[in-house]
Design a protein around this motif. Structure first.
Motif, PDB file in Angstrom:
ATOM      1  N   TYR B 163      -6.285  11.014 -30.419  1.00 24.99           N
ATOM      2  CA  TYR B 163      -5.625  10.241 -31.214  1.00 24.99           C
ATOM      3  C   TYR B 163      -4.365  10.628 -31.745  1.00 24.99           C
ATOM      4  O   TYR B 163      -3.454  10.275 -31.470  1.00 24.99           O
ATOM      5  CB  TYR B 163      -6.292   9.557 -32.473  1.00 24.99           C
ATOM      6  N   ALA B 164      -4.433  11.866 -32.132  1.00 25.28           N
ATOM      7  CA  ALA B 164      -3.151  12.733 -32.805  1.00 25.28           C
ATOM      8  C   ALA B 164      -2.316  12.950 -31.669  1.00 25.28           C
ATOM      9  O   ALA B 164      -1.135  12.723 -31.429  1.00 25.28           O
ATOM     10  CB  ALA B 164      -3.626  13.858 -33.735  1.00 25.28           C
ATOM     11  N   ARG B 165      -2.994  13.506 -30.420  1.00 29.23           N
ATOM     12  CA  ARG B 165      -2.220  14.005 -29.122  1.00 29.23           C
ATOM     13  C   ARG B 165      -1.530  12.785 -28.551  1.00 29.23           C
ATOM     14  O   ARG B 165      -0.406  12.752 -28.037  1.00 29.23           O
ATOM     15  CB  ARG B 165      -3.017  14.630 -28.319  1.00 29.23           C
ATOM     16  N   TYR B 166      -2.311  11.614 -28.388  1.00 33.19           N
ATOM     17  CA  TYR B 166      -1.540  10.478 -27.854  1.00 33.19           C
ATOM     18  C   TYR B 166      -0.447  10.127 -28.531  1.00 33.19           C
ATOM     19  O   TYR B 166       0.515   9.771 -28.031  1.00 33.19           O
ATOM     20  CB  TYR B 166      -2.466   9.452 -27.806  1.00 33.19           C
ATOM     21  N   TYR B 167      -0.463   9.904 -29.876  1.00 31.70           N
ATOM     22  CA  TYR B 167       0.636   9.545 -30.899  1.00 31.70           C
ATOM     23  C   TYR B 167       1.650  10.699 -30.770  1.00 31.70           C
ATOM     24  O   TYR B 167       2.821  10.206 -30.925  1.00 31.70           O
ATOM     25  CB  TYR B 167       0.404   9.038 -31.906  1.00 31.70           C
ATOM     26  N   ARG B 168       1.513  11.896 -30.564  1.00 28.71           N
ATOM     27  CA  ARG B 168       2.481  12.870 -30.667  1.00 28.71           C
ATOM     28  C   ARG B 168       3.102  12.626 -29.243  1.00 28.71           C
ATOM     29  O   ARG B 168       4.543  12.829 -29.111  1.00 28.71           O
ATOM     30  CB  ARG B 168       1.926  14.156 -30.750  1.00 28.71           C
ATOM     31  N   ASP B 184       1.647  16.100 -23.334  1.00 28.51           N
ATOM     32  CA  ASP B 184       0.577  15.566 -24.177  1.00 28.51           C
ATOM     33  C   ASP B 184      -0.226  14.414 -23.583  1.00 28.51           C
ATOM     34  O   ASP B 184      -1.400  14.305 -23.325  1.00 28.51           O
ATOM     35  CB  ASP B 184       1.033  14.973 -25.494  1.00 28.51           C
ATOM     36  N   LEU B 185       0.673  13.512 -22.772  1.00 24.71           N
ATOM     37  CA  LEU B 185       0.082  12.374 -22.408  1.00 24.71           C
ATOM     38  C   LEU B 185      -0.866  12.669 -21.036  1.00 24.71           C
ATOM     39  O   LEU B 185      -1.532  11.995 -20.780  1.00 24.71           O
ATOM     40  CB  LEU B 185       1.198  11.407 -21.846  1.00 24.71           C
ATOM     41  N   GLU B 186      -0.419  13.792 -20.392  1.00 22.51           N
ATOM     42  CA  GLU B 186      -1.243  14.122 -19.257  1.00 22.51           C
ATOM     43  C   GLU B 186      -2.744  14.671 -19.756  1.00 22.51           C
ATOM     44  O   GLU B 186      -3.607  14.387 -19.049  1.00 22.51           O
ATOM     45  CB  GLU B 186      -0.440  15.150 -18.306  1.00 22.51           C
ATOM     46  N   VAL B 187      -2.683  15.352 -20.832  1.00 20.26           N
ATOM     47  CA  VAL B 187      -3.923  15.644 -21.326  1.00 20.26           C
ATOM     48  C   VAL B 187      -4.773  14.581 -21.658  1.00 20.26           C
ATOM     49  O   VAL B 187      -6.008  14.474 -21.399  1.00 20.26           O
ATOM     50  CB  VAL B 187      -3.635  16.670 -22.536  1.00 20.26           C
ATOM     51  N   ILE B 188      -4.124  13.616 -22.145  1.00 21.47           N
ATOM     52  CA  ILE B 188      -4.767  12.305 -22.508  1.00 21.47           C
ATOM     53  C   ILE B 188      -5.315  11.654 -21.355  1.00 21.47           C
ATOM     54  O   ILE B 188      -6.618  11.259 -21.285  1.00 21.47           O
ATOM     55  CB  ILE B 188      -3.820  11.310 -23.292  1.00 21.47           C
ATOM     56  N   TYR B 189      -4.384  11.713 -20.346  1.00 15.79           N
ATOM     57  CA  TYR B 189      -5.293  11.136 -19.040  1.00 15.79           C
ATOM     58  C   TYR B 189      -6.187  11.645 -18.513  1.00 15.79           C
ATOM     59  O   TYR B 189      -7.017  11.102 -18.001  1.00 15.79           O
ATOM     60  CB  TYR B 189      -3.728  10.899 -18.087  1.00 15.79           C
ATOM     61  N   ASN B 190      -6.130  13.207 -18.445  1.00 19.30           N
ATOM     62  CA  ASN B 190      -7.261  13.961 -17.986  1.00 19.30           C
ATOM     63  C   ASN B 190      -8.527  13.884 -18.877  1.00 19.30           C
ATOM     64  O   ASN B 190      -9.415  14.221 -18.320  1.00 19.30           O
ATOM     65  CB  ASN B 190      -6.633  15.360 -17.750  1.00 19.30           C
ATOM     66  N   LYS B 196      -6.793   7.104 -22.279  1.00 14.15           N
ATOM     67  CA  LYS B 196      -6.919   7.636 -21.050  1.00 14.15           C
ATOM     68  C   LYS B 196      -5.630   6.587 -20.306  1.00 14.15           C
ATOM     69  O   LYS B 196      -4.699   7.408 -19.713  1.00 14.15           O
ATOM     70  CB  LYS B 196      -8.153   7.433 -20.389  1.00 14.15           C
ATOM     71  N   TYR B 197      -5.831   5.401 -19.950  1.00  6.75           N
ATOM     72  CA  TYR B 197      -4.912   4.680 -19.400  1.00  6.75           C
ATOM     73  C   TYR B 197      -3.757   4.451 -19.875  1.00  6.75           C
ATOM     74  O   TYR B 197      -2.693   4.244 -19.116  1.00  6.75           O
ATOM     75  CB  TYR B 197      -5.535   3.522 -18.657  1.00  6.75           C
ATOM     76  N   ASP B 198      -3.555   4.053 -21.277  1.00  5.00           N
ATOM     77  CA  ASP B 198      -2.681   4.155 -21.914  1.00  5.00           C
ATOM     78  C   ASP B 198      -1.623   5.351 -21.709  1.00  5.00           C
ATOM     79  O   ASP B 198      -0.333   5.246 -21.529  1.00  5.00           O
ATOM     80  CB  ASP B 198      -2.731   4.045 -23.375  1.00  5.00           C
ATOM     81  N   GLY B 199      -2.442   6.626 -21.682  1.00  7.56           N
ATOM     82  CA  GLY B 199      -1.455   7.772 -21.493  1.00  7.56           C
ATOM     83  C   GLY B 199      -0.998   7.927 -20.002  1.00  7.56           C
ATOM     84  O   GLY B 199       0.305   8.106 -20.035  1.00  7.56           O
ATOM     85  N   ALA B 200      -1.498   7.306 -19.056  1.00 14.88           N
ATOM     86  CA  ALA B 200      -1.090   7.204 -17.675  1.00 14.88           C
ATOM     87  C   ALA B 200       0.060   6.131 -17.723  1.00 14.88           C
ATOM     88  O   ALA B 200       1.336   6.598 -16.913  1.00 14.88           O
ATOM     89  CB  ALA B 200      -2.189   6.672 -16.739  1.00 14.88           C
TER      90      ALA B 200
END
Lengths: 189, 240
Positions: B163-168, B184-190, B196-200
């Motif tokens: 949650y924190a990483r996505y919004y950072r 950050d967002l690639e970590v979320i995607y992985n 996950k897919y919001d990250g992508a």
């Protein structure tokens, strides 16, 4: 053989959002018209409609309601009954304008609709009266209605089992007397 | 009927009677109509209350659905003649055709698809949550630099907090720091979080911001049809 419209009831039991949406699209306008024609508002109609659907859900889930007429006719009967009673509670005169169309509804269906309304109204009356009791009585009755052993409940309330039994019977007796005093006011006789 | 009778009925329903007491109870019930009626009412009241006080999550879910349909009751009935309707449809068609040609919204695809609000944390009470609350406020006020500082603290305590990483990542993105955002967002995607897919999607947007259409498309294609934001991704692909 269940009625072809039983699928609407199935949809209520299983929260099938699409079919529930269809129920609103198809049947809400009639109920709205009926309530507006009889000194109610759009909000009243929405309340009546929603409560009736929950009543039908309860009746199907706990009393095995089986449709013997079209769902629309059944829903309208429950809604009308409910609105009639609401008007009575508000001290207004009864319904004067009915809907035009006449469903050919058998006596069984009429009785089922009446029972659906009455059983649920009764449950609401019981709950309301319970809510008006003192806190201690409410607590005792609520706990007693769970499946927990009486001794456990007594321990939880910090009293002896003998005291709990005495208190519980007093509370139930006064609840029942409050219910009886209000039956006719709620249109349940 | 008196207190002793009530206690007797209570004991009857609690199954606390001896064989003899039970027989005496039943014969009184047969002989005394008032007593009979009281027993029946007692049973009805406890039974009905037990049923209606019982939690029923299915019913709660249904009530939610019913509530969401409620606005139907406040719609005004529309009575419009067919001819007026046709005229309206024709003029709308002209308007649409004009807009399609002119496409004023095509100017800045990025701003069209950018960020939603940061959801405030559901649970309350702990310091971690008050930090998250603070970050949400900063983020939603577009104070992205400050949000990053707060989210850094959260991530220092819990590096696995998606949650924190996505919004950072989103804060960096909004602040124009696209490569940091991507980290950050690639970590979320992985990972396997709900983001996950919001990250992508937002990695794709970061490339859009850098005017790298190829990479942008590549990331949009990572979003499967089962993802919630699939339609949005396809729409953007179409626009590209």
């Amino acid at each position: 053989m269940s009625h072809a419209d039983q699928h609407f009831i199935h949809a209520l039991l299983h929260n099938e959002t699409q079919v529930v949406g269809e129920i609103y699209q198809r049947f809400a306008p009639k109920v709205k018209y009926y309530v507006l024609q009889n000194s109610g508002s759009a909000d009243d109609a929405a309340d009546i409609f929603q409560e009736s659907l929950v009543d039908i859900y309860n009746q199907a889930k706990y009393k095995d309601l089986q449709l013997t007429c079209p769902f629309e006719a059944f829903l309208l009967m429950v809604c009308k009954r409910k609105w009639l009673n609401e008007l009575k509670k508000r001290g207004r005169q009864g319904v004067t304008k009915d809907l035009d169309e006449q469903f050919n509804v058998g006596e069984d269906s009429f009785r089922d609709a009446e029972k659906t309304w009455a059983d649920n109204e009764k449950a609401r009356l019981f709950k309301t009266m319970l809510g008006q009791m003192g806190e201690r009585c409410q607590e005792i009755i609520r706990l007693s209605l769970t499946d927990k052993p009486q001794e456990e409940i007594a321990a939880k309330l910090g009293v002896t089992y003998g005291y709990l039994r005495k208190k519980k019977s007093e509370c139930m007796a006064s609840l029942i007397s409050a219910i009886k005093d209000n039956l006719s006011k709620w249109g349940l006789t | 009927m008196n207190d002793i009778d009530y206690e007797l009925i209570e004991r009857y329903f609690s199954d606390r009677m001896t064989e003899e007491e039970l027989m005496a109870f039943e014969s009184r019930r047969e002989a005394d109509p008032e007593f009979h009626e009281m027993v029946a009412t007692w049973f009805d009241v406890s039974n009905t209350l037990r049923q209606s006080l019982q939690a029923d999550p299915q019913r709660d879910a249904l009530v939610q659905t019913l509530q969401s349909n409620r606005p139907i009751f406040n719609e005004k009935a529309k009575v419009v003649s067919i001819r007026k309707l046709m005229a309206a449809a024709a003029s709308v068609a002209v308007l649409i055709a004009t807009l399609m040609y002119w496409s004023p919204w095509k100017k800045d695809l990025y701003s069209q698809y950018s960020i939603e609000e940061m959801i405030s944390p559901a649970e309350r009470g702990s310091t971690k949550d008050s930090l998250a609350q603070q970050a949400a406020t900063q983020f939603n006020h577009r104070d992205y630099k400050e949000a990053v500082v707060t989210l850094d603290k959260l991530l220092a305590a819990q590096p696995g907090d998606a949650y924190a990483r996505y919004y950072r990542g989103l804060s960096y993105l909004e602040d124009g720091l696209t490569s940091r955002a991507r980290a950050d967002l690639e970590v979320i995607y992985n990972g396997e979080s709900v983001f996950k897919y919001d990250g992508a999607f937002f990695v794709a947007l970061s490339y859009l911001k850098d005017k790298n259409t190829v990479k942008c498309k590549e990331w949009l294609l990572k979003i499967p049809a089962s993802a919630e934001n699939y339609d949005k991704a396809q729409e953007l692909l179409g626009d590209l």
